[in-house]
Design a protein around this motif. Structure first.
Motif, PDB file in Angstrom:
ATOM      1  N   ASN A  51       0.853  -1.189   0.000  1.00 24.59           N
ATOM      2  CA  ASN A  51       0.000   0.000   0.000  1.00 24.59           C
ATOM      3  C   ASN A  51       0.889   1.239   0.000  1.00 24.59           C
ATOM      4  OD1 ASN A  51      -2.382  -1.583   0.204  1.00 24.59           O
ATOM      5  ND2 ASN A  51      -2.059  -1.758   2.413  1.00 24.59           N
ATOM      6  N   ALA A  52       1.699   1.343  -1.044  1.00 22.98           N
ATOM      7  CA  ALA A  52       2.769   2.332  -1.082  1.00 22.98           C
ATOM      8  C   ALA A  52       2.267   3.764  -0.900  1.00 22.98           C
ATOM      9  CB  ALA A  52       3.543   2.198  -2.390  1.00 22.98           C
ATOM     10  N   GLU A  53       1.267   4.144  -1.648  1.00 27.93           N
ATOM     11  CA  GLU A  53       0.784   5.523  -1.566  1.00 27.93           C
ATOM     12  C   GLU A  53       0.190   5.830  -0.202  1.00 27.93           C
ATOM     13  OE1 GLU A  53       1.223   7.932  -3.593  1.00 27.93           O
ATOM     14  OE2 GLU A  53       2.226   6.732  -5.126  1.00 27.93           O
ATOM     15  N   GLN A  54      -0.411   4.827   0.432  1.00 28.04           N
ATOM     16  CA  GLN A  54      -1.036   5.030   1.735  1.00 28.04           C
ATOM     17  C   GLN A  54      -0.008   5.216   2.846  1.00 28.04           C
ATOM     18  OE1 GLN A  54      -3.770   1.897   2.863  1.00 28.04           O
ATOM     19  NE2 GLN A  54      -3.592   2.404   5.049  1.00 28.04           N
ATOM     20  N   ILE A  55       1.067   4.435   2.799  1.00 24.85           N
ATOM     21  CA  ILE A  55       2.010   4.431   3.921  1.00 24.85           C
ATOM     22  C   ILE A  55       3.215   5.336   3.727  1.00 24.85           C
ATOM     23  CG2 ILE A  55       1.353   2.068   4.511  1.00 24.85           C
ATOM     24  CD1 ILE A  55       4.076   1.178   3.326  1.00 24.85           C
ATOM     25  N   ARG A  85       8.230   9.005  -0.242  1.00 25.12           N
ATOM     26  CA  ARG A  85       7.834   9.614  -1.511  1.00 25.12           C
ATOM     27  C   ARG A  85       9.030  10.330  -2.124  1.00 25.12           C
ATOM     28  NH1 ARG A  85       3.594  11.391   1.817  1.00 25.12           N
ATOM     29  NH2 ARG A  85       1.720  10.087   1.621  1.00 25.12           N
ATOM     30  N   ALA A  86       9.336   9.965  -3.355  1.00 31.56           N
ATOM     31  CA  ALA A  86      10.431  10.602  -4.089  1.00 31.56           C
ATOM     32  C   ALA A  86       9.871  11.224  -5.361  1.00 31.56           C
ATOM     33  CB  ALA A  86      11.510   9.571  -4.418  1.00 31.56           C
ATOM     34  N   ALA A  87      10.737  11.850  -6.144  1.00 32.80           N
ATOM     35  CA  ALA A  87      10.292  12.577  -7.333  1.00 32.80           C
ATOM     36  C   ALA A  87       9.541  11.687  -8.327  1.00 32.80           C
ATOM     37  CB  ALA A  87      11.492  13.230  -8.008  1.00 32.80           C
ATOM     38  N   GLY A  88      10.036  10.464  -8.523  1.00 35.08           N
ATOM     39  CA  GLY A  88       9.422   9.609  -9.528  1.00 35.08           C
ATOM     40  C   GLY A  88       8.432   8.599  -8.991  1.00 35.08           C
ATOM     41  N   VAL A  90       7.216   6.200  -5.149  1.00 36.07           N
ATOM     42  CA  VAL A  90       7.569   5.778  -3.792  1.00 36.07           C
ATOM     43  C   VAL A  90       8.767   4.838  -3.857  1.00 36.07           C
ATOM     44  CG1 VAL A  90       6.748   4.642  -1.691  1.00 36.07           C
ATOM     45  CG2 VAL A  90       5.175   6.012  -3.063  1.00 36.07           C
ATOM     46  N   VAL A  91       9.717   5.016  -2.948  1.00 37.23           N
ATOM     47  CA  VAL A  91      10.898   4.161  -2.885  1.00 37.23           C
ATOM     48  C   VAL A  91      10.972   3.479  -1.525  1.00 37.23           C
ATOM     49  CG1 VAL A  91      12.250   5.466  -4.565  1.00 37.23           C
ATOM     50  CG2 VAL A  91      12.328   6.122  -2.152  1.00 37.23           C
ATOM     51  N   ASN A  92      11.605   2.320  -1.499  1.00 38.47           N
ATOM     52  CA  ASN A  92      11.914   1.608  -0.255  1.00 38.47           C
ATOM     53  C   ASN A  92      13.306   2.087   0.142  1.00 38.47           C
ATOM     54  OD1 ASN A  92      12.475  -0.218   1.793  1.00 38.47           O
ATOM     55  ND2 ASN A  92      11.721  -2.004   0.679  1.00 38.47           N
ATOM     56  N   ARG A  93      13.353   3.058   1.039  1.00 36.41           N
ATOM     57  CA  ARG A  93      14.595   3.813   1.293  1.00 36.41           C
ATOM     58  C   ARG A  93      15.223   3.424   2.631  1.00 36.41           C
ATOM     59  NH1 ARG A  93      14.594   9.986  -0.347  1.00 36.41           N
ATOM     60  NH2 ARG A  93      14.896   8.892  -2.336  1.00 36.41           N
ATOM     61  N   LEU A  94      16.467   2.965   2.567  1.00 40.85           N
ATOM     62  CA  LEU A  94      17.242   2.665   3.768  1.00 40.85           C
ATOM     63  C   LEU A  94      17.895   3.952   4.245  1.00 40.85           C
ATOM     64  CD1 LEU A  94      18.622   0.984   5.900  1.00 40.85           C
ATOM     65  CD2 LEU A  94      20.104   0.003   4.140  1.00 40.85           C
ATOM     66  N   LEU A  95      17.461   4.423   5.404  1.00 42.01           N
ATOM     67  CA  LEU A  95      17.939   5.670   5.983  1.00 42.01           C
ATOM     68  C   LEU A  95      19.041   5.385   6.994  1.00 42.01           C
ATOM     69  CD1 LEU A  95      14.384   7.095   6.666  1.00 42.01           C
ATOM     70  CD2 LEU A  95      15.900   7.821   4.810  1.00 42.01           C
ATOM     71  N   PHE A  96      20.077   6.206   7.000  1.00 38.69           N
ATOM     72  CA  PHE A  96      21.217   6.050   7.897  1.00 38.69           C
ATOM     73  C   PHE A  96      21.453   7.388   8.582  1.00 38.69           C
ATOM     74  CE2 PHE A  96      25.549   5.567   9.319  1.00 38.69           C
ATOM     75  CZ  PHE A  96      25.751   4.206   9.481  1.00 38.69           C
ATOM     76  N   ALA A  97      21.005   7.482   9.847  1.00 40.41           N
ATOM     77  CA  ALA A  97      21.105   8.731  10.609  1.00 40.41           C
ATOM     78  C   ALA A  97      22.304   8.679  11.539  1.00 40.41           C
ATOM     79  CB  ALA A  97      19.830   8.946  11.422  1.00 40.41           C
ATOM     80  N   GLU A 117       6.451  -6.005  -5.598  1.00 40.63           N
ATOM     81  CA  GLU A 117       7.050  -4.756  -5.141  1.00 40.63           C
ATOM     82  C   GLU A 117       7.368  -3.833  -6.316  1.00 40.63           C
ATOM     83  OE1 GLU A 117      10.554  -3.230  -2.042  1.00 40.63           O
ATOM     84  OE2 GLU A 117      10.744  -5.202  -2.995  1.00 40.63           O
ATOM     85  N   HIS A 118       7.769  -4.425  -7.438  1.00 36.08           N
ATOM     86  CA  HIS A 118       8.142  -3.625  -8.602  1.00 36.08           C
ATOM     87  C   HIS A 118       6.956  -2.874  -9.209  1.00 36.08           C
ATOM     88  CE1 HIS A 118       6.537  -7.298 -10.233  1.00 36.08           C
ATOM     89  NE2 HIS A 118       6.636  -6.867 -11.473  1.00 36.08           N
ATOM     90  N   GLN A 119       5.732  -3.261  -8.857  1.00 36.92           N
ATOM     91  CA  GLN A 119       4.546  -2.583  -9.365  1.00 36.92           C
ATOM     92  C   GLN A 119       4.113  -1.408  -8.480  1.00 36.92           C
ATOM     93  OE1 GLN A 119       1.482  -5.531  -9.949  1.00 36.92           O
ATOM     94  NE2 GLN A 119       2.626  -6.620 -11.538  1.00 36.92           N
ATOM     95  N   HIS A 120       4.697  -1.322  -7.290  1.00 38.25           N
ATOM     96  CA  HIS A 120       4.269  -0.294  -6.342  1.00 38.25           C
ATOM     97  C   HIS A 120       5.391   0.662  -5.920  1.00 38.25           C
ATOM     98  CE1 HIS A 120       0.428  -2.374  -5.785  1.00 38.25           C
ATOM     99  NE2 HIS A 120       1.136  -3.490  -5.795  1.00 38.25           N
ATOM    100  N   TYR A 121       6.633   0.257  -6.159  1.00 42.87           N
ATOM    101  CA  TYR A 121       7.774   1.069  -5.743  1.00 42.87           C
ATOM    102  C   TYR A 121       8.695   1.324  -6.927  1.00 42.87           C
ATOM    103  CZ  TYR A 121       6.287   0.167  -0.966  1.00 42.87           C
ATOM    104  OH  TYR A 121       5.557   0.105   0.195  1.00 42.87           O
ATOM    105  N   GLN A 122       9.458   2.361  -6.823  1.00 38.05           N
ATOM    106  CA  GLN A 122      10.442   2.719  -7.837  1.00 38.05           C
ATOM    107  C   GLN A 122      11.807   2.189  -7.423  1.00 38.05           C
ATOM    108  OE1 GLN A 122      10.497   6.927  -8.881  1.00 38.05           O
ATOM    109  NE2 GLN A 122      12.737   6.883  -8.982  1.00 38.05           N
ATOM    110  N   ALA A 123      12.516   1.566  -8.349  1.00 34.62           N
ATOM    111  CA  ALA A 123      13.826   0.992  -8.040  1.00 34.62           C
ATOM    112  C   ALA A 123      14.896   2.073  -7.942  1.00 34.62           C
ATOM    113  CB  ALA A 123      14.224  -0.015  -9.104  1.00 34.62           C
ATOM    114  N   GLY A 124      15.816   1.884  -7.013  1.00 32.63           N
ATOM    115  CA  GLY A 124      16.962   2.773  -6.924  1.00 32.63           C
ATOM    116  C   GLY A 124      17.922   2.527  -8.068  1.00 32.63           C
TER     117      GLY A 124
END
Length: 262
Positions: A51-55, A85-88, A90-97, A117-124
């Protein structure tokens, strides 16, 4: 800094409830005070939801702010992946703080097509290496583990980090490939996987691992417990081995356009 203390959070996740997940993950980190790096699972605020757009959250939304707060509070790096949410899309983004207020990230390149997953998210498009306390960490997410070329060490990193929602039905694949990545690249590998079940009907066994450059297990979550696995890595020992057994000098040269530079 040669030695680094790790805390790998192997936890269940509450389906699509970021606040509940952040609260329980913070409690887990509290139980392992003194670590230099805390690693959280893939999509740690929601579970592996399509539910990429929702979450999805904005890049500077509540979860990224929470990560930076946790990093500053603990004077340690904290990482894990989130739907962003990214420009193109939704991405599955690994964040490193990190405690200096910096936030670096890697977008999952290999999207799990068997779960759509490839139908709902954009690949890096880029491999990412971050530096912290003298260590260079190559960031990877779940399904990336199956693609060794993408993780190949060109002597540009010291450890691999994999965060995952890897189902129990394929636990042996997860465990074997983590050790394989360590052996073939002569580096430490950190694998953080969740436990419990999700609303997709999938079960997760954990099996979080810390593997050293010789393939030796330094921490093992095979019992599937809700726990924080702790281990310590020593970069000087790893570097001494690489100098003594420099297999990388005989590696084949190649390049991947858009991923590796020439």
């Amino acid at each position: 800094m040669s030695r680094i203390k790790l805390a790998i959070v192997q936890s269940p996740l509450v389906w699509q409830q970021p606040e509940a997940n952040c609260q329980q993950l913070a409690e887990h980190m509290d139980s392992a005070a003194g670590a230099d790096l805390y690693v959280l699972p893939e999509m740690f605020t929601t579970g592996f939801s399509m539910n990429a757009e929702q979450i999805a959250e904005p890049m500077h939304g509540p979860t990224t702010r929470w990560l930076l707060q946790q990093s500053a509070l603990r004077n340690a790096a904290v990482c894990g992946s989130v739907a962003i949410r990214a420009a193109g899309g939704v991405v599955n983004r690994l964040l490193f703080a990190t405690p200096d207020g910096q936030l670096q990230y890697y977008d999952k390149r290999h999207l799990f097509r068997m779960g759509n997953e490839h139908q709902h998210y954009q690949a890096g498009t880029q491999r990412v290496v971050v530096e912290y306390l003298g260590w260079r960490f190559c960031l990877q997410v779940c399904y990336d583990l199956r693609f060794p070329v993408f993780a190949r060490n060109r002597q540009d990193y010291d450890a691999l980090i994999y965060v995952a929602n890897w189902p129990a039905s394929r636990r042996q694949v997860w465990r074997t490939l983590l050790q394989a990545r360590a052996l073939e690249n002569q580096v430490a590998v950190i694998g953080c996987n969740r436990i419990g079940s999700d609303d997709n009907g999938l079960e997760y066994s954990g099996d979080s691992l810390v593997v050293d450059h010789l393939g030796v297990l330094l921490a093992d979550g095979a019992d599937g417990r809700d726990a924080v696995l702790q281990a310590e890595l020593d970069l000087s020992i790893q570097q001494q081995f690489q100098q003594k057994f420099p297999a990388y000098l005989d590696a084949d040269a190649f390049s991947l356009s858009g991923v590796f530079d020439g």
